[in-house]
Design a protein around this motif. Structure first.
Motif, PDB file in Angstrom:
ATOM      1  N   ALA A   8       5.118  17.579  34.651  1.00  0.00           N
ATOM      2  CA  ALA A   8       5.790  16.731  35.636  1.00  0.00           C
ATOM      3  C   ALA A   8       5.849  15.285  35.163  1.00  0.00           C
ATOM      4  N   VAL A   9       4.765  14.798  34.563  1.00  0.00           N
ATOM      5  CA  VAL A   9       4.749  13.427  34.052  1.00  0.00           C
ATOM      6  C   VAL A   9       5.817  13.255  32.978  1.00  0.00           C
ATOM      7  N   ARG A  10       5.884  14.197  32.045  1.00  0.00           N
ATOM      8  CA  ARG A  10       6.897  14.116  30.987  1.00  0.00           C
ATOM      9  C   ARG A  10       8.306  14.118  31.559  1.00  0.00           C
ATOM     10  N   LEU A 301      -5.719  -0.835  29.544  1.00  0.00           N
ATOM     11  CA  LEU A 301      -6.104  -1.467  30.798  1.00  0.00           C
ATOM     12  C   LEU A 301      -5.834  -0.529  31.963  1.00  0.00           C
ATOM     13  N   ALA A 302      -6.713  -0.588  32.952  1.00  0.00           N
ATOM     14  CA  ALA A 302      -6.475   0.191  34.163  1.00  0.00           C
ATOM     15  C   ALA A 302      -5.138  -0.197  34.793  1.00  0.00           C
ATOM     16  N   ALA A 303      -4.761  -1.459  34.672  1.00  0.00           N
ATOM     17  CA  ALA A 303      -3.487  -1.901  35.242  1.00  0.00           C
ATOM     18  C   ALA A 303      -2.311  -1.119  34.673  1.00  0.00           C
ATOM     19  N   GLN A 304      -2.400  -0.766  33.398  1.00  0.00           N
ATOM     20  CA  GLN A 304      -1.331   0.019  32.786  1.00  0.00           C
ATOM     21  C   GLN A 304      -1.256   1.415  33.410  1.00  0.00           C
ATOM     22  N   ASP A 305      -2.424   2.001  33.652  1.00  0.00           N
ATOM     23  CA  ASP A 305      -2.462   3.339  34.244  1.00  0.00           C
ATOM     24  C   ASP A 305      -2.010   3.322  35.699  1.00  0.00           C
ATOM     25  N   ILE A 306      -2.446   2.317  36.449  1.00  0.00           N
ATOM     26  CA  ILE A 306      -2.125   2.284  37.871  1.00  0.00           C
ATOM     27  C   ILE A 306      -0.651   1.970  38.092  1.00  0.00           C
ATOM     28  N   ALA A 307      -0.105   1.014  37.343  1.00  0.00           N
ATOM     29  CA  ALA A 307       1.328   0.748  37.444  1.00  0.00           C
ATOM     30  C   ALA A 307       2.129   1.986  37.046  1.00  0.00           C
ATOM     31  N   SER A 308       1.686   2.668  35.983  1.00  0.00           N
ATOM     32  CA  SER A 308       2.353   3.907  35.577  1.00  0.00           C
ATOM     33  C   SER A 308       2.207   4.973  36.655  1.00  0.00           C
ATOM     34  N   GLY A 309       1.012   5.053  37.259  1.00  0.00           N
ATOM     35  CA  GLY A 309       0.779   6.041  38.297  1.00  0.00           C
ATOM     36  C   GLY A 309       1.712   5.871  39.483  1.00  0.00           C
ATOM     37  N   PHE A 310       1.887   4.633  39.930  1.00  0.00           N
ATOM     38  CA  PHE A 310       2.802   4.393  41.045  1.00  0.00           C
ATOM     39  C   PHE A 310       4.239   4.675  40.641  1.00  0.00           C
ATOM     40  N   ALA A 311       4.621   4.326  39.419  1.00  0.00           N
ATOM     41  CA  ALA A 311       5.979   4.612  38.954  1.00  0.00           C
ATOM     42  C   ALA A 311       6.226   6.115  38.892  1.00  0.00           C
ATOM     43  N   VAL A 312       5.270   6.849  38.320  1.00  0.00           N
ATOM     44  CA  VAL A 312       5.420   8.296  38.205  1.00  0.00           C
ATOM     45  C   VAL A 312       5.471   8.945  39.583  1.00  0.00           C
ATOM     46  N   ALA A 313       4.605   8.519  40.494  1.00  0.00           N
ATOM     47  CA  ALA A 313       4.608   9.088  41.836  1.00  0.00           C
ATOM     48  C   ALA A 313       5.941   8.835  42.533  1.00  0.00           C
ATOM     49  N   ARG A 314       6.465   7.632  42.392  1.00  0.00           N
ATOM     50  CA  ARG A 314       7.753   7.299  43.001  1.00  0.00           C
ATOM     51  C   ARG A 314       8.879   8.130  42.410  1.00  0.00           C
ATOM     52  N   LEU A 315       8.936   8.215  41.098  1.00  0.00           N
ATOM     53  CA  LEU A 315      10.004   8.955  40.438  1.00  0.00           C
ATOM     54  C   LEU A 315       9.910  10.449  40.718  1.00  0.00           C
TER      55      LEU A 315
END
Length: 335
Positions: A8-10, A301-315
């Motif tokens: 799903a992430v890919r 950085l955790a910030a990279q993971d969390i920003a990515s996490g919100f982007a992935v969840a939204r998409l």
């Protein structure tokens, strides 16, 4: 709550989507919009695995909010054909505080790490750079090959890995989509000769990149060593470079690549030029000359993971991807 596996992430987070998300995350970090402590690392003497916990809040607009990354480093997974980084990223709903998504960490880490390297390359490498050396042939080598192709016109690619068979697998995979042939070479100097783009993605603890092997004007993304007792670059290599980091605090506490040459007296306290986010915000010019060797030392950085996490969840929500687990509003109400 949305559950998202690697597939799903890919599906929703290709490299071209991740790169601008990571650029914004780095701007927010250096702009003071991120709250995160240094990661907590557990390394029991009786167990070779490493566990890290990384809470974070990303502020501002867009892909922002509270999240947590919990990750295991299992180096013996490579022999099993499994990712060496395994775990989850959890992001939380801004209104209720409930977990909004639980996301496969291995795939997210592979994509976001390489995407940040792409951001660093676009900011620091020469515009005409395109002779790429990749050290390592694992998951990060693959994602970095995609990332470099996204921000520069590659004209030559060489790969070195201690296990040549893995390097050949990377070459064969790249042949299915990359227009430029990938050459497997026998040594690190062979890979680095004349290369103006370098990605070090190994799992070594001992340095493999000698200073004299780096070509003038090269840009190096060093991502494989993320612990204080691990290094990919010899001290003289770091001393030759203009160094940029994701976080000054993390680099000063956790980077063996930077701490050892400092302790040896080959570099000084001011050897780190700037954070990547400071370059993106226009607070530092970045590269100052065509022949200068730039180094982006990535620790993650955790910030990279969390920003990515919100982007992935939204998409994923927009695309109807993933598995929805009902939480039940009544569970959020105190008795």
């Amino acid at each position: 709550m949305l559950l998202l596996d690697a597939e799903a992430v890919r599906a929703v987070y290709p490299m071209t989507t991740a790169i601008p998300v990571m650029a914004e995350a780095m701007r927010k970090f250096s702009g003071g919009l991120v709250t995160q402590p240094l990661r907590t690392i557990l390394r029991p003497e009786a167990d070779p695995a490493v566990f890290a916990s990384m809470p974070c809040h990303v502020g501002g607009d867009g892909d922002a909010g509270y999240g947590l990354k919990a990750i295991m480093l299992k180096l013996d997974n490579a022999a099993k054909g499994l990712p060496v980084h395994v775990g989850v990223v959890v992001v939380f709903d801004a209104d209720t505080g409930a977990p909004a998504a639980v996301i496969d960490c291995a795939e997210l880490t592979a994509i976001r790490t390489a995407a940040v390297s792409a951001v660093a390359t676009d900011a620091l490498a020469r515009p005409d750079a395109g002779d790429l050396a990749v050290l390592g042939a694992g998951v990060q080598a693959r994602s970095h090959l995609q990332a470099m192709d996204a921000v520069r016109d590659l004209r030559r690619v060489r790969v070195w890995n201690r296990t040549a068979a893995r390097a050949r697998k990377l070459r064969d995979w790249a042949a299915t989509w990359l227009d430029v042939p990938v050459e497997v070479v026998d040594s690190v100097p062979d890979a680095l000769a004349g290369a103006d783009l370098v990605c070090t993605t190994t799992s070594t603890k001992d340095p493999v990149v000698p200073g004299e092997a780096l070509a003038g004007g090269a840009h190096v993304n060093a991502v494989g060593a993320s612990l204080r007792d691990a290094r990919e670059l010899h001290s003289d290599a770091v001393a030759r470079c203009a160094v940029f980091v994701d976080s000054r605090e993390s680099a000063a506490a956790e980077s063996g690549d930077l701490l050892v040459p400092l302790e040896e007296g080959l570099t000084g306290d001011g050897h780190v030029r700037a954070e990547l986010g400071e370059v993106l915000l226009g607070r530092h010019p970045g590269r100052t000359g065509r022949d200068e060797i730039t180094l982006y030392k990535s620790l993650g950085l955790a910030a990279q993971d969390i920003a990515s996490g919100f982007a992935v969840a939204r998409l994923a929500a927009d695309a109807g991807v993933g598995t929805v687990v009902p939480m039940g509003a009544e569970r959020l109400v105190a008795p």
